[in-house]
Design an enzyme around this catalytic site. Structure first.
Site, PDB file in Angstrom:
ATOM      1  N   GLU A 102       7.666 -15.280   8.614  1.00 46.23           N
ATOM      2  CA  GLU A 102       6.404 -14.546   8.516  1.00 46.23           C
ATOM      3  C   GLU A 102       6.525 -13.529   7.391  1.00 46.23           C
ATOM      4  O   GLU A 102       7.442 -12.703   7.363  1.00 46.23           O
ATOM      5  CB  GLU A 102       6.032 -13.840   9.825  1.00 46.23           C
ATOM      6  CG  GLU A 102       4.648 -13.188   9.689  1.00 46.23           C
ATOM      7  CD  GLU A 102       4.122 -12.515  10.954  1.00 46.23           C
ATOM      8  OE1 GLU A 102       4.770 -12.604  12.006  1.00 46.23           O
ATOM      9  OE2 GLU A 102       3.054 -11.885  10.864  1.00 46.23           O
ATOM     10  N   ASP A 139      -2.414  -8.063   2.199  1.00 42.81           N
ATOM     11  CA  ASP A 139      -3.243  -7.015   1.590  1.00 42.81           C
ATOM     12  C   ASP A 139      -4.299  -7.679   0.703  1.00 42.81           C
ATOM     13  O   ASP A 139      -3.961  -8.441  -0.188  1.00 42.81           O
ATOM     14  CB  ASP A 139      -2.356  -6.065   0.788  1.00 42.81           C
ATOM     15  CG  ASP A 139      -1.467  -5.244   1.721  1.00 42.81           C
ATOM     16  OD1 ASP A 139      -1.981  -4.712   2.712  1.00 42.81           O
ATOM     17  OD2 ASP A 139      -0.251  -5.160   1.464  1.00 42.81           O
ATOM     18  N   GLU A 188       9.329  -8.289   4.899  1.00 41.60           N
ATOM     19  CA  GLU A 188       8.424  -7.122   4.872  1.00 41.60           C
ATOM     20  C   GLU A 188       9.063  -6.043   3.994  1.00 41.60           C
ATOM     21  O   GLU A 188      10.288  -5.903   3.966  1.00 41.60           O
ATOM     22  CB  GLU A 188       8.227  -6.636   6.317  1.00 41.60           C
ATOM     23  CG  GLU A 188       7.442  -5.360   6.543  1.00 41.60           C
ATOM     24  CD  GLU A 188       6.056  -5.371   5.945  1.00 41.60           C
ATOM     25  OE1 GLU A 188       5.908  -4.702   4.904  1.00 41.60           O
ATOM     26  OE2 GLU A 188       5.130  -6.025   6.479  1.00 41.60           O
ATOM     27  N   PHE A 236      -3.791  -4.263  13.494  1.00 42.40           N
ATOM     28  CA  PHE A 236      -4.529  -4.472  12.256  1.00 42.40           C
ATOM     29  C   PHE A 236      -5.752  -5.372  12.502  1.00 42.40           C
ATOM     30  O   PHE A 236      -6.865  -5.044  12.092  1.00 42.40           O
ATOM     31  CB  PHE A 236      -3.603  -5.087  11.200  1.00 42.40           C
ATOM     32  CG  PHE A 236      -4.263  -5.192   9.872  1.00 42.40           C
ATOM     33  CD1 PHE A 236      -4.276  -4.119   9.005  1.00 42.40           C
ATOM     34  CD2 PHE A 236      -4.917  -6.351   9.501  1.00 42.40           C
ATOM     35  CE1 PHE A 236      -4.928  -4.202   7.787  1.00 42.40           C
ATOM     36  CE2 PHE A 236      -5.568  -6.443   8.289  1.00 42.40           C
ATOM     37  CZ  PHE A 236      -5.561  -5.366   7.428  1.00 42.40           C
ATOM     38  N   GLU A 237      -5.522  -6.482  13.195  1.00 43.35           N
ATOM     39  CA  GLU A 237      -6.642  -7.397  13.453  1.00 43.35           C
ATOM     40  C   GLU A 237      -7.657  -6.756  14.403  1.00 43.35           C
ATOM     41  O   GLU A 237      -8.868  -6.942  14.235  1.00 43.35           O
ATOM     42  CB  GLU A 237      -6.137  -8.729  14.018  1.00 43.35           C
ATOM     43  CG  GLU A 237      -7.278  -9.739  14.158  1.00 43.35           C
ATOM     44  CD  GLU A 237      -6.861 -11.099  14.674  1.00 43.35           C
ATOM     45  OE1 GLU A 237      -5.654 -11.352  14.827  1.00 43.35           O
ATOM     46  OE2 GLU A 237      -7.775 -11.904  14.935  1.00 43.35           O
ATOM     47  N   LYS A 282     -10.934  -5.066  -4.573  1.00 39.79           N
ATOM     48  CA  LYS A 282     -11.636  -4.695  -5.810  1.00 39.79           C
ATOM     49  C   LYS A 282     -11.265  -5.686  -6.907  1.00 39.79           C
ATOM     50  O   LYS A 282     -10.094  -6.064  -7.026  1.00 39.79           O
ATOM     51  CB  LYS A 282     -11.229  -3.288  -6.240  1.00 39.79           C
ATOM     52  CG  LYS A 282     -11.746  -2.216  -5.317  1.00 39.79           C
ATOM     53  CD  LYS A 282     -11.355  -0.863  -5.822  1.00 39.79           C
ATOM     54  CE  LYS A 282     -11.820   0.189  -4.828  1.00 39.79           C
ATOM     55  NZ  LYS A 282     -11.212   1.485  -5.073  1.00 39.79           N
ATOM     56  N   THR A 287      -2.870  -8.172  16.613  1.00 40.03           N
ATOM     57  CA  THR A 287      -2.162  -6.969  16.159  1.00 40.03           C
ATOM     58  C   THR A 287      -3.157  -5.810  16.059  1.00 40.03           C
ATOM     59  O   THR A 287      -4.376  -6.018  16.073  1.00 40.03           O
ATOM     60  CB  THR A 287      -1.536  -7.191  14.770  1.00 40.03           C
ATOM     61  OG1 THR A 287      -2.596  -7.438  13.833  1.00 40.03           O
ATOM     62  CG2 THR A 287      -0.568  -8.363  14.764  1.00 40.03           C
ATOM     63  N   ASP A 337      -9.334 -11.142   6.850  1.00 42.61           N
ATOM     64  CA  ASP A 337     -10.672 -10.690   7.247  1.00 42.61           C
ATOM     65  C   ASP A 337     -11.509 -10.383   6.001  1.00 42.61           C
ATOM     66  O   ASP A 337     -12.537  -9.727   6.120  1.00 42.61           O
ATOM     67  CB  ASP A 337     -10.593  -9.457   8.166  1.00 42.61           C
ATOM     68  CG  ASP A 337      -9.901  -8.273   7.515  1.00 42.61           C
ATOM     69  OD1 ASP A 337      -9.035  -8.497   6.645  1.00 42.61           O
ATOM     70  OD2 ASP A 337     -10.215  -7.118   7.859  1.00 42.61           O
ATOM     71  N   ASN A 345      10.440  -8.104  -1.499  1.00 45.38           N
ATOM     72  CA  ASN A 345       9.234  -8.737  -2.011  1.00 45.38           C
ATOM     73  C   ASN A 345       9.263 -10.243  -1.688  1.00 45.38           C
ATOM     74  O   ASN A 345      10.116 -10.981  -2.196  1.00 45.38           O
ATOM     75  CB  ASN A 345       9.192  -8.499  -3.523  1.00 45.38           C
ATOM     76  CG  ASN A 345       7.973  -9.099  -4.175  1.00 45.38           C
ATOM     77  OD1 ASN A 345       6.912  -9.219  -3.553  1.00 45.38           O
ATOM     78  ND2 ASN A 345       8.115  -9.483  -5.442  1.00 45.38           N
TER      79      ASN A 345
HETATM   80  C1  LIG Z   1      -2.415  -5.632   5.913  1.00 45.08           C
HETATM   81  S1  LIG Z   1      -0.788  -5.653   6.498  1.00 45.08           S
HETATM   82  C2  LIG Z   1      -0.813  -6.885   7.775  1.00 45.08           C
HETATM   83  C3  LIG Z   1       0.359  -6.803   8.709  1.00 45.08           C
HETATM   84  C4  LIG Z   1       0.443  -7.864   9.817  1.00 45.08           C
HETATM   85  N1  LIG Z   1       0.587  -9.187   9.270  1.00 45.08           N
HETATM   86  C5  LIG Z   1      -0.713  -7.811  10.755  1.00 45.08           C
HETATM   87  O1  LIG Z   1      -1.467  -8.777  10.826  1.00 45.08           O
HETATM   88  O2  LIG Z   1      -0.875  -6.803  11.448  1.00 45.08           O
HETATM   89  C6  LIG Z   1       0.070  -6.462   5.164  1.00 45.08           C
HETATM   90  C7  LIG Z   1       1.569  -6.275   5.218  1.00 45.08           C
HETATM   91  O3  LIG Z   1       2.160  -7.046   4.185  1.00 45.08           O
HETATM   92  C8  LIG Z   1       3.234  -6.319   3.613  1.00 45.08           C
HETATM   93  N2  LIG Z   1       3.424  -6.849   2.259  1.00 45.08           N
HETATM   94  C9  LIG Z   1       2.519  -6.825   1.253  1.00 45.08           C
HETATM   95  N3  LIG Z   1       3.011  -7.435   0.161  1.00 45.08           N
HETATM   96  C10 LIG Z   1       4.275  -7.850   0.482  1.00 45.08           C
HETATM   97  C11 LIG Z   1       5.289  -8.526  -0.233  1.00 45.08           C
HETATM   98  N4  LIG Z   1       5.095  -8.917  -1.503  1.00 45.08           N
HETATM   99  N5  LIG Z   1       6.444  -8.789   0.378  1.00 45.08           N
HETATM  100  C12 LIG Z   1       6.656  -8.400   1.669  1.00 45.08           C
HETATM  101  N6  LIG Z   1       5.722  -7.757   2.414  1.00 45.08           N
HETATM  102  C13 LIG Z   1       4.543  -7.485   1.824  1.00 45.08           C
HETATM  103  C14 LIG Z   1       2.761  -4.877   3.661  1.00 45.08           C
HETATM  104  O4  LIG Z   1       3.843  -3.967   3.609  1.00 45.08           O
HETATM  105  C15 LIG Z   1       2.018  -4.833   4.993  1.00 45.08           C
HETATM  106  O5  LIG Z   1       2.868  -4.442   6.050  1.00 45.08           O
END
Ligand SMILES: C[S@@+](CC[C@H](N)C(=O)[O-])C[C@H]1O[C@@H](n2cnc3c(N)ncnc32)[C@H](O)[C@@H]1O
Length: 293
Positions: free
Chosen positions: A89, A164, A114, A271-272, A168, A269, A200, A141
């Site tokens: 994930e 994310d 993450e 977030f959702e 924009k 979650t 979303d 990353n």
């Molecule tokens: C909007 S949150 C969603 C978290 C989770 N999947 C949820 O549904 O609640 C996006 C997550 O992706 C992580 N993230 C963004 N770009 C990433 C990357 N290139 N590598 C690892 N994690 C990343 C961010 O740190 C953040 O915790």
């Protein structure tokens, strides 16, 4: 979690080693995240100190602290002590989803990728509570992890829930899911492997559907489903749900569809939940990686 500043975080935008020396920057392409505060609350700090060496994989870094060395490839049998199927994930956030799945499927291995340390620490709290042996995390990353760290063809499922959105227009280049990203996904996936996505943001959902749909290596498992009036995209467009003016019915109609039902294994979650409370539509997509392009 979904922080999107007006000015992209240039600390993470930049080139190769030589360019890095010249410019003082690290990567050639923008990354999809902004590094947030890494301070842990006392509870998470305690569990982090206790479990990080066992569960968070220590990898050599490249130039940036969130990079991985291209020279390191994991020996998964050694990491997990078995050769069970691997589910990865990306962007696990607080880890609720990965921990719940790992508790339900102890015969599968789970890897969280993450960049947000408090999120990984939150995952470790759940790992401890549920006594999960089948979970590991990488703090880096994600595209680099798929490109180098995981053995080619080693991933049976890849989940990316609510990446994310960078909604924009000037930030679209920071979105993780691009045509180029599909190359590293294809490298890491096992033949027949599954990709599950959720967002979303309708614009990002359309981008995901178009990019995977145009790549012959991937097949939309739900091609043509939930089209027309049943499509969440039609609803968003017709009702102006994303603060745009509603479109006339004919223009709003999403005749293509291809949206998956909500994956039953995906837990709700925080977030959702927030997206639901804000009245946003959720778009799910599932693709299968073909044996041969
Ligand atoms: C909007 S949150 C969603 C978290 C989770 N999947 C949820 O549904 O609640 C996006 C997550 O992706 C992580 N993230 C963004 N770009 C990433 C990357 N290139 N590598 C690892 N994690 C990343 C961010 O740190 C953040 O915790």
């Amino acid at each position: 979690m979904n922080q999107q500043p007006d000015t992209p975080d240039t600390q993470h935008i930049s080139p190769s080693a030589e360019q890095a020396k010249r410019t003082g920057k690290f990567r050639t392409k923008p990354v999809s995240f902004v590094r947030r505060g890494n301070r842990l609350n006392p509870r998470r700090q305690k569990v982090w100190d206790e479990l990080k060496d066992q569960y968070v994989l220590h990898l050599d870094r490249d130039e940036a602290s969130t990079s991985v060395s291209p020279d390191v490839e994991l020996d998964l049998a050694q990491v997990y002590g078995n050769t069970n199927p691997l589910i990865v994930e990306i962007g696990t956030g607080q880890g609720e989803n990965l921990a719940a799945a790992a508790a339900r499927h102890r015969d599968k291995n789970f890897l969280a990728v993450e960049v947000y340390t408090p999120g990984i620490a939150g995952l470790l709290v759940q790992v401890k509570a549920e006594q999960l042996e089948n979970v590991r995390a990488i703090e880096a990353n994600a595209p680099e992890v798929l490109a180098h760290t995981l053995p080619a063809g080693s991933v049976s499922e890849l989940w990316i829930y609510f990446p994310d959105p960078w909604h924009k227009k000037k930030h679209h280049k920071r979105r993780m899911i691009t045509a180029e990203f599909l190359d590293v996904v294809a490298r890491a996936l096992a033949p027949g492997g599954i990709v599950r996505l959720a967002t979303d943001w309708s614009g990002y959902a359309e981008q995901m559907r178009a990019i995977f749909g145009a790549d012959p290596r991937f097949q939309n498992v739900h091609a043509g489903e939930r089209a027309g009036q049943d499509s969440p995209l039609t609803k968003v467009r017709a009702e102006g749900l994303e603060k745009e003016d509603p479109l006339p019915a004919a223009d709003a109609l999403d005749t293509e569809g291809g949206w998956a039902p909500r994956f039953e294994g995906r837990v709700l979650t925080n977030f959702e939940s927030k997206a639901h409370r804000a009245g946003r539509e959720i778009f799910d997509l599932t693709f299968r990686f073909a044996e041969q392009a």
